[in-house]
Design a protein around this motif. Structure first.
Motif, mmCIF file in Angstrom:
data_model
loop_
_atom_site.group_PDB
_atom_site.id
_atom_site.type_symbol
_atom_site.label_atom_id
_atom_site.label_comp_id
_atom_site.label_asym_id
_atom_site.label_seq_id
_atom_site.Cartn_x
_atom_site.Cartn_y
_atom_site.Cartn_z
ATOM 1 N N VAL A 1 0.833 -1.205 0.000
ATOM 2 C CA VAL A 1 0.000 0.000 0.000
ATOM 3 C C VAL A 1 0.866 1.253 0.000
ATOM 4 O O VAL A 1 0.638 2.192 -0.766
ATOM 5 C CB VAL A 1 -0.946 0.003 1.215
ATOM 6 N N LEU A 2 1.888 1.273 0.864
ATOM 7 C CA LEU A 2 2.737 2.457 0.969
ATOM 8 C C LEU A 2 3.579 2.666 -0.286
ATOM 9 O O LEU A 2 3.875 3.805 -0.659
ATOM 10 C CB LEU A 2 3.633 2.345 2.201
ATOM 11 N N GLU A 3 3.961 1.577 -0.938
ATOM 12 C CA GLU A 3 4.710 1.711 -2.183
ATOM 13 C C GLU A 3 3.819 2.174 -3.333
ATOM 14 O O GLU A 3 4.262 2.900 -4.223
ATOM 15 C CB GLU A 3 5.362 0.361 -2.548
ATOM 16 N N THR A 4 2.559 1.779 -3.312
ATOM 17 C CA THR A 4 1.625 2.142 -4.375
ATOM 18 C C THR A 4 1.140 3.580 -4.241
ATOM 19 O O THR A 4 0.900 4.263 -5.242
ATOM 20 C CB THR A 4 0.410 1.189 -4.373
ATOM 21 N N PHE A 5 1.009 4.064 -2.997
ATOM 22 C CA PHE A 5 0.491 5.406 -2.749
ATOM 23 C C PHE A 5 1.471 6.200 -1.878
ATOM 24 O O PHE A 5 1.174 6.536 -0.726
ATOM 25 C CB PHE A 5 -0.875 5.333 -2.057
ATOM 26 N N PRO A 6 2.651 6.529 -2.399
ATOM 27 C CA PRO A 6 3.677 7.173 -1.579
ATOM 28 C C PRO A 6 3.342 8.600 -1.159
ATOM 29 O O PRO A 6 3.956 9.123 -0.227
ATOM 30 C CB PRO A 6 4.917 7.152 -2.481
ATOM 31 N N GLU A 7 2.370 9.227 -1.823
ATOM 32 C CA GLU A 7 2.033 10.612 -1.496
ATOM 33 C C GLU A 7 0.694 10.728 -0.767
ATOM 34 O O GLU A 7 0.198 11.838 -0.552
ATOM 35 C CB GLU A 7 2.000 11.450 -2.776
ATOM 36 N N GLN A 8 0.118 9.597 -0.350
ATOM 37 C CA GLN A 8 -1.181 9.598 0.327
ATOM 38 C C GLN A 8 -0.995 9.660 1.839
ATOM 39 O O GLN A 8 -0.095 9.019 2.393
ATOM 40 C CB GLN A 8 -1.964 8.337 -0.036
ATOM 41 N N ARG A 9 -1.848 10.408 2.507
ATOM 42 C CA ARG A 9 -1.877 10.403 3.976
ATOM 43 C C ARG A 9 -2.703 9.202 4.447
ATOM 44 O O ARG A 9 -3.848 9.027 4.027
ATOM 45 C CB ARG A 9 -2.504 11.689 4.509
ATOM 46 N N PHE A 10 -2.118 8.396 5.334
ATOM 47 C CA PHE A 10 -2.812 7.233 5.881
ATOM 48 C C PHE A 10 -2.850 7.303 7.402
ATOM 49 O O PHE A 10 -1.856 7.685 8.047
ATOM 50 C CB PHE A 10 -2.116 5.931 5.470
ATOM 51 N N LEU A 11 -3.981 6.920 7.948
ATOM 52 C CA LEU A 11 -4.119 6.686 9.384
ATOM 53 C C LEU A 11 -4.003 5.180 9.596
ATOM 54 O O LEU A 11 -4.871 4.416 9.174
ATOM 55 C CB LEU A 11 -5.467 7.201 9.882
ATOM 56 N N ILE A 12 -2.922 4.752 10.234
ATOM 57 C CA ILE A 12 -2.676 3.326 10.441
ATOM 58 C C ILE A 12 -3.289 2.908 11.768
ATOM 59 O O ILE A 12 -2.853 3.337 12.845
ATOM 60 C CB ILE A 12 -1.165 3.034 10.420
ATOM 61 N N ASP A 13 -4.317 2.090 11.699
ATOM 62 C CA ASP A 13 -5.020 1.599 12.884
ATOM 63 C C ASP A 13 -4.394 0.274 13.307
ATOM 64 O O ASP A 13 -4.510 -0.738 12.611
ATOM 65 C CB ASP A 13 -6.505 1.412 12.549
#
Length: 206
Positions: free
Chosen positions: A77-89
């Motif tokens: 996920v992080l490699e596919t969307f390197p510019e996205q903000r994620f909240l990791i639960d």
């Protein structure tokens, strides 16, 4: 749909990978069985993650067969969307999972680390913050929201937000905004003055 921050749930596989999946038991939604943390990644990624979804009490399963092999790892996920903000639960709240998370996040560029938020228990967060300080603590659990917002609410904004919450991200479900004194402008200004990042939490396109 324009979301600026997307929540994703992580769990630890039996062979030490972090997968993006909500449930503890595989039979809740997939065609597999057992605990996620007991199964190797190869098994988890062979399952149909759309198998158990139903919107009409089990009369139909519209995603069955469409989710085979589609349980992603957090790394993917992080490699596919390197510019996205994620909240990791952090679903299981364990130090073991936090250690895997640190191993993964430490290798990311600093600018990508700064896009990530963490939602989980105190002890794993302290460990995570000690190794990857750029990741922001997200305050969304009821006890955390109460600690950070109660002084503001009971004084009608006169006391502001406590210093202990500075630098955190704060989430508030849209239906709770009616309880936020001074919503929206005074409430948001108080958060900004205290160095807090605010996110409105929504579950629908509207």
């Amino acid at each position: 749909m324009g979301a600026t921050l997307v929540e994703i749930d992580i769990r630890r596989s039996g062979d030490g990978h972090l997968v993006v999946f909500h449930d503890y038991l595989l039979e809740c939604r997939t065609d597999g069985q057992g605990n996620v943390s007991d199964q190797p990644l190869a098994y988890l990624q062979s399952l149909d993650i759309g198998y158990g979804y139903t919107f009409d009490g089990g009369q139909t399963y519209p995603f069955r067969g469409l989710g085979v092999g589609r349980m992603p790892t957090l790394q993917e996920v992080l490699e596919t969307f390197p510019e996205q903000r994620f909240l990791i639960d952090h679903k299981d709240g364990s130090i073991e999972t936090a250690e895997l998370l640190v191993d993964l996040l430490q290798d990311l560029p600093p600018e990508q680390q700064a896009l990530l938020y963490y939602w989980g228990p105190d002890e794993p967060y302290v460990y995570l913050h000690g190794h990857v300080p750029a990741v922001t603590r997200f305050c969304a659990q009821r006890s955390q929201v109460k600690r950070c917002s109660l002084p503001y609410l009971v004084t009608l904004g006169l006391c502001g937000f406590p210093e202990v919450c500075r630098g955190m991200g704060v989430g508030l479900p849209v239906e709770y905004t009616k309880y936020a004194w001074g919503w929206p402008y005074l409430f948001l200004k108080g958060l900004s003055d205290a160095g807090l990042r605010f996110y409105l939490m929504v579950d629908s396109g509207e």
